[in-house]
Write a protein that holds these residues in place. Structure first.
Motif, PDB file in Angstrom:
ATOM      1  N   LEU A  28      -0.587  -3.161  -6.218  1.00 11.54           N
ATOM      2  CA  LEU A  28      -0.323  -1.955  -5.710  1.00 11.54           C
ATOM      3  C   LEU A  28      -1.709  -1.065  -5.238  1.00 11.54           C
ATOM      4  CD1 LEU A  28       1.414   0.435  -4.549  1.00 11.54           C
ATOM      5  CD2 LEU A  28       1.259   1.480  -6.785  1.00 11.54           C
ATOM      6  N   LEU A  29      -2.086  -1.071  -3.831  1.00 20.30           N
ATOM      7  CA  LEU A  29      -3.441  -0.490  -3.517  1.00 20.30           C
ATOM      8  C   LEU A  29      -3.043   0.896  -2.718  1.00 20.30           C
ATOM      9  CD1 LEU A  29      -4.687  -3.596  -1.413  1.00 20.30           C
ATOM     10  CD2 LEU A  29      -5.020  -3.138  -3.749  1.00 20.30           C
ATOM     11  N   GLY A  30      -3.822   1.783  -3.098  1.00 23.61           N
ATOM     12  CA  GLY A  30      -3.922   3.141  -2.692  1.00 23.61           C
ATOM     13  C   GLY A  30      -4.870   3.164  -1.297  1.00 23.61           C
ATOM     14  N   ILE A  31      -4.267   3.861  -0.328  1.00 24.14           N
ATOM     15  CA  ILE A  31      -5.049   4.260   0.905  1.00 24.14           C
ATOM     16  C   ILE A  31      -5.929   5.493   0.558  1.00 24.14           C
ATOM     17  CG2 ILE A  31      -5.177   4.619   3.150  1.00 24.14           C
ATOM     18  CD1 ILE A  31      -4.120   2.054   2.543  1.00 24.14           C
ATOM     19  N   THR A  32      -7.265   5.241   0.715  1.00 29.00           N
ATOM     20  CA  THR A  32      -8.111   6.334   0.338  1.00 29.00           C
ATOM     21  C   THR A  32      -8.269   7.000   1.621  1.00 29.00           C
ATOM     22  OG1 THR A  32     -10.142   4.846   0.805  1.00 29.00           O
ATOM     23  CG2 THR A  32      -9.426   5.092  -1.720  1.00 29.00           C
ATOM     24  N   GLN A  33      -9.405   6.844   2.529  1.00 32.83           N
ATOM     25  CA  GLN A  33      -9.639   7.529   3.790  1.00 32.83           C
ATOM     26  C   GLN A  33      -9.510   6.320   4.585  1.00 32.83           C
ATOM     27  OE1 GLN A  33      -9.448  10.326   4.936  1.00 32.83           O
ATOM     28  NE2 GLN A  33     -10.181  11.932   3.419  1.00 32.83           N
ATOM     29  N   LEU A  34      -8.808   6.625   5.909  1.00 36.65           N
ATOM     30  CA  LEU A  34      -8.942   5.454   6.888  1.00 36.65           C
ATOM     31  C   LEU A  34     -10.488   5.116   7.337  1.00 36.65           C
ATOM     32  CD1 LEU A  34      -5.923   6.442   8.991  1.00 36.65           C
ATOM     33  CD2 LEU A  34      -5.882   4.789   6.820  1.00 36.65           C
ATOM     34  N   THR A  35     -10.560   4.110   7.484  1.00 34.09           N
ATOM     35  CA  THR A  35     -11.933   3.283   8.084  1.00 34.09           C
ATOM     36  C   THR A  35     -12.290   4.071   9.587  1.00 34.09           C
ATOM     37  OG1 THR A  35     -11.319   1.248   8.742  1.00 34.09           O
ATOM     38  CG2 THR A  35     -12.346   1.522   6.785  1.00 34.09           C
ATOM     39  N   SER A  36     -11.126   4.448   9.994  1.00 37.33           N
ATOM     40  CA  SER A  36     -11.458   5.279  11.410  1.00 37.33           C
ATOM     41  C   SER A  36     -11.792   6.661  11.344  1.00 37.33           C
ATOM     42  CB  SER A  36      -9.935   5.057  12.301  1.00 37.33           C
ATOM     43  OG  SER A  36      -9.024   5.587  11.660  1.00 37.33           O
ATOM     44  N   THR A  37     -11.847   7.369   9.887  1.00 33.05           N
ATOM     45  CA  THR A  37     -12.186   8.475   9.817  1.00 33.05           C
ATOM     46  C   THR A  37     -13.539   8.981   9.433  1.00 33.05           C
ATOM     47  OG1 THR A  37      -9.918   8.874   9.131  1.00 33.05           O
ATOM     48  CG2 THR A  37     -11.480  10.715   8.162  1.00 33.05           C
ATOM     49  N   SER A  38     -14.090   9.745  10.168  1.00 28.85           N
ATOM     50  CA  SER A  38     -15.509  10.203   9.900  1.00 28.85           C
ATOM     51  C   SER A  38     -15.748  11.430   9.038  1.00 28.85           C
ATOM     52  CB  SER A  38     -16.223  10.556  11.355  1.00 28.85           C
ATOM     53  OG  SER A  38     -15.690  11.854  11.710  1.00 28.85           O
ATOM     54  N   VAL A  55     -13.693   9.833  -1.300  1.00 26.65           N
ATOM     55  CA  VAL A  55     -13.108   8.517  -1.515  1.00 26.65           C
ATOM     56  C   VAL A  55     -12.907   7.922  -3.031  1.00 26.65           C
ATOM     57  CG1 VAL A  55     -13.345   6.098  -1.206  1.00 26.65           C
ATOM     58  CG2 VAL A  55     -13.207   7.729   0.674  1.00 26.65           C
ATOM     59  N   VAL A  56     -13.907   8.319  -3.707  1.00 25.69           N
ATOM     60  CA  VAL A  56     -14.206   8.075  -5.186  1.00 25.69           C
ATOM     61  C   VAL A  56     -13.287   8.900  -5.932  1.00 25.69           C
ATOM     62  CG1 VAL A  56     -15.634   8.105  -7.200  1.00 25.69           C
ATOM     63  CG2 VAL A  56     -16.578   7.248  -4.920  1.00 25.69           C
ATOM     64  N   HIS A  57     -13.178  10.254  -5.772  1.00 24.90           N
ATOM     65  CA  HIS A  57     -12.033  10.946  -6.524  1.00 24.90           C
ATOM     66  C   HIS A  57     -10.645  10.163  -6.205  1.00 24.90           C
ATOM     67  CE1 HIS A  57      -9.575  14.193  -7.736  1.00 24.90           C
ATOM     68  NE2 HIS A  57      -9.246  14.366  -6.700  1.00 24.90           N
ATOM     69  N   ARG A  58     -10.439   9.959  -4.858  1.00 29.18           N
ATOM     70  CA  ARG A  58      -9.139   9.221  -4.669  1.00 29.18           C
ATOM     71  C   ARG A  58      -8.804   8.120  -5.406  1.00 29.18           C
ATOM     72  NH1 ARG A  58      -6.756  11.432   0.643  1.00 29.18           N
ATOM     73  NH2 ARG A  58      -7.827  12.951   1.293  1.00 29.18           N
ATOM     74  N   THR A  93       0.717  -1.217  -0.008  1.00 30.23           N
ATOM     75  CA  THR A  93       0.126  -0.122  -0.225  1.00 30.23           C
ATOM     76  C   THR A  93       0.688   1.217   0.101  1.00 30.23           C
ATOM     77  OG1 THR A  93      -0.243  -0.050   2.370  1.00 30.23           O
ATOM     78  CG2 THR A  93      -2.086  -0.928   1.127  1.00 30.23           C
ATOM     79  N   THR A  94       0.370   2.361  -0.557  1.00 31.62           N
ATOM     80  CA  THR A  94       0.933   3.951  -0.417  1.00 31.62           C
ATOM     81  C   THR A  94      -0.380   4.676  -0.330  1.00 31.62           C
ATOM     82  OG1 THR A  94       2.263   5.206  -1.669  1.00 31.62           O
ATOM     83  CG2 THR A  94       0.596   4.051  -2.968  1.00 31.62           C
ATOM     84  N   HIS A  95      -0.277   5.754   0.403  1.00 33.69           N
ATOM     85  CA  HIS A  95      -1.332   6.831   0.369  1.00 33.69           C
ATOM     86  C   HIS A  95      -1.457   7.485  -0.841  1.00 33.69           C
ATOM     87  CE1 HIS A  95      -2.772   6.706   4.603  1.00 33.69           C
ATOM     88  NE2 HIS A  95      -1.307   6.563   5.106  1.00 33.69           N
ATOM     89  N   ILE A  96      -2.806   7.663  -1.278  1.00 30.22           N
ATOM     90  CA  ILE A  96      -3.251   8.357  -2.387  1.00 30.22           C
ATOM     91  C   ILE A  96      -2.952   9.895  -2.309  1.00 30.22           C
ATOM     92  CG2 ILE A  96      -4.922   8.935  -4.068  1.00 30.22           C
ATOM     93  CD1 ILE A  96      -6.373   6.214  -3.080  1.00 30.22           C
ATOM     94  N   SER A  97      -2.982  10.381  -0.975  1.00 33.17           N
ATOM     95  CA  SER A  97      -2.723  11.961  -0.830  1.00 33.17           C
ATOM     96  C   SER A  97      -1.419  12.300  -1.193  1.00 33.17           C
ATOM     97  CB  SER A  97      -3.145  12.083   0.650  1.00 33.17           C
ATOM     98  OG  SER A  97      -2.273  11.253   1.601  1.00 33.17           O
TER      99      SER A  97
END
Length: 237
Positions: free
Chosen positions: A115-125, A143-146, A88-92
Motif C-alpha cells: 500500500l502506497l500513499g500519494i503525497t503531493q503529485l509531481t505536477s504540483t508546485s 510531503v514528509v509530514h504526509r 495507491t490511496t491519497h494520504i489526504s
C-alpha cells in the motif's frame, strides 16, 4: 525491500489493444513491472490487470483511492483479489481512511499488495500548494509530514518526487518505500511534470523505485529506451 531494480513502466494507454501491442515489443519473457492507472483501467477494467499478470508481468495498480473509509476498504478488498503487487490511496484522506485501506488489502484472498500513499503529485508546485491548497510552509515539509502519517497508518511506502525521497528516508526507515514518478532522461521533455529528475539522480536521492511513462511508451524504440533507463537507474556510485 530496499530497491525495485526494474523501472516501472506506466502503461498510460487508452485501450487494451494498444497495451498488448506495446508489451509485445518486449517479447514473452520480459517479466516487466508495469503501472496501470486510471486511463487504461477505466477503459479496460479488471480484465486488463488479469491479462497483463497472466503474461508474466508485475502490476502496480495506481487508482489513488480517496473516499470515506468504508468505501475505500471495500474497494481495496476488490483490488487485493486481482493479485497486484502495489496499489495507491491519497494520504489526504486521513489516518482512518488509510487504516481502512490497509484493512481492505489485508482481507483480500491473495498475497497482500503493498500500500502506497500519494503525497503531493509531481505536477504540483510549491506555489500551487500555497495558493490552491492553502497549505503554508515548504512543499518538502508537507510531503514528509504526509509520509510519516502514512507510515503510522500502516502504509508500506509513498509515491513522491525523488526530490523528497532523502528527507522521507530520514523521517521514516529504509524499508518504507519511496516510489518516484517524474523521471526523465537528460534532455527529455518534462511535459506536465514539475518536479523532475533523471534515473541516475533518483538513485542518488534514495528513491526505492522509479515510474517512467512517456520516455518509454512514446519512444520510437521502447525496448532500447527502457534498457537505457534501467541501466542508468541501476548504476551504482
Amino acid at each position: 525491500m530496499q530497491s525495485i531494480e526494474r523501472p516501472i513502466i506506466a502503461l498510460d494507454f487508452p485501450d487494451a489493444s494498444t497495451t498488448r501491442h506495446f508489451l509485445a515489443k518486449f517479447g514473452p519473457d520480459a517479466h516487466l513491472f508495469v503501472k496501470i492507472g486510471m486511463e487504461l483501467f477505466y477503459n479496460a477494467g479488471p480484465d486488463i490487470v488479469r491479462e497483463v499478470r497472466a503474461a508474466g508481468h508485475d502490476v502496480f495498480l495506481d487508482l489513488k483511492l480517496h473516499d470515506i473509509p468504508h468505501t475505500v476498504e471495500m474497494g481495496m478488498r476488490s483490488i487485493a483479489r486481482l493479485g497486484v503487487a502495489m496499489t495507491t490511496t491519497h494520504i489526504s484522506g486521513g489516518s482512518e481512511m488509510l487504516q481502512a485501506a490497509r484493512a481492505g488489502l489485508d482481507a483480500g484472498n491473495n498475497t497482500r499488495p503493498l500500500l502506497l500513499g500519494i503525497t503531493q503529485l509531481t505536477s504540483t508546485s510549491e506555489a500551487q500548494m500555497h495558493s490552491e491548497q492553502h497549505i503554508a510552509g515548504s512543499l518538502a515539509a508537507d510531503v514528509v509530514h504526509r509520509a510519516q502519517l502514512a507510515a503510522a497508518a500502516g502504509c508500506d511506502g509513498v509515491v513522491c518526487s525523488a526530490l523528497e525521497a532523502t528527507d522521507i528516508l530520514t523521517a521514516t526507515d529504509k524499508e518504507f518505500l519511496r516510489i518516484t514518478p517524474g523521471i526523465r532522461p537528460a534532455n527529455a521533455a518534462t511535459g506536465d511534470q514539475v518536479r523532475v529528475v533523471t534515473p541516475a539522480q533518483a538513485r542518488k536521492l534514495h528513491s526505492s523505485g522509479i515510474v517512467v511513462g512517456r520516455p518509454i511508451t512514446q519512444s520510437s524504440n521502447p525496448v532500447a529506451a527502457y534498457t537505457a533507463i534501467k541501466q542508468a537507474w541501476n548504476l551504482k556510485g
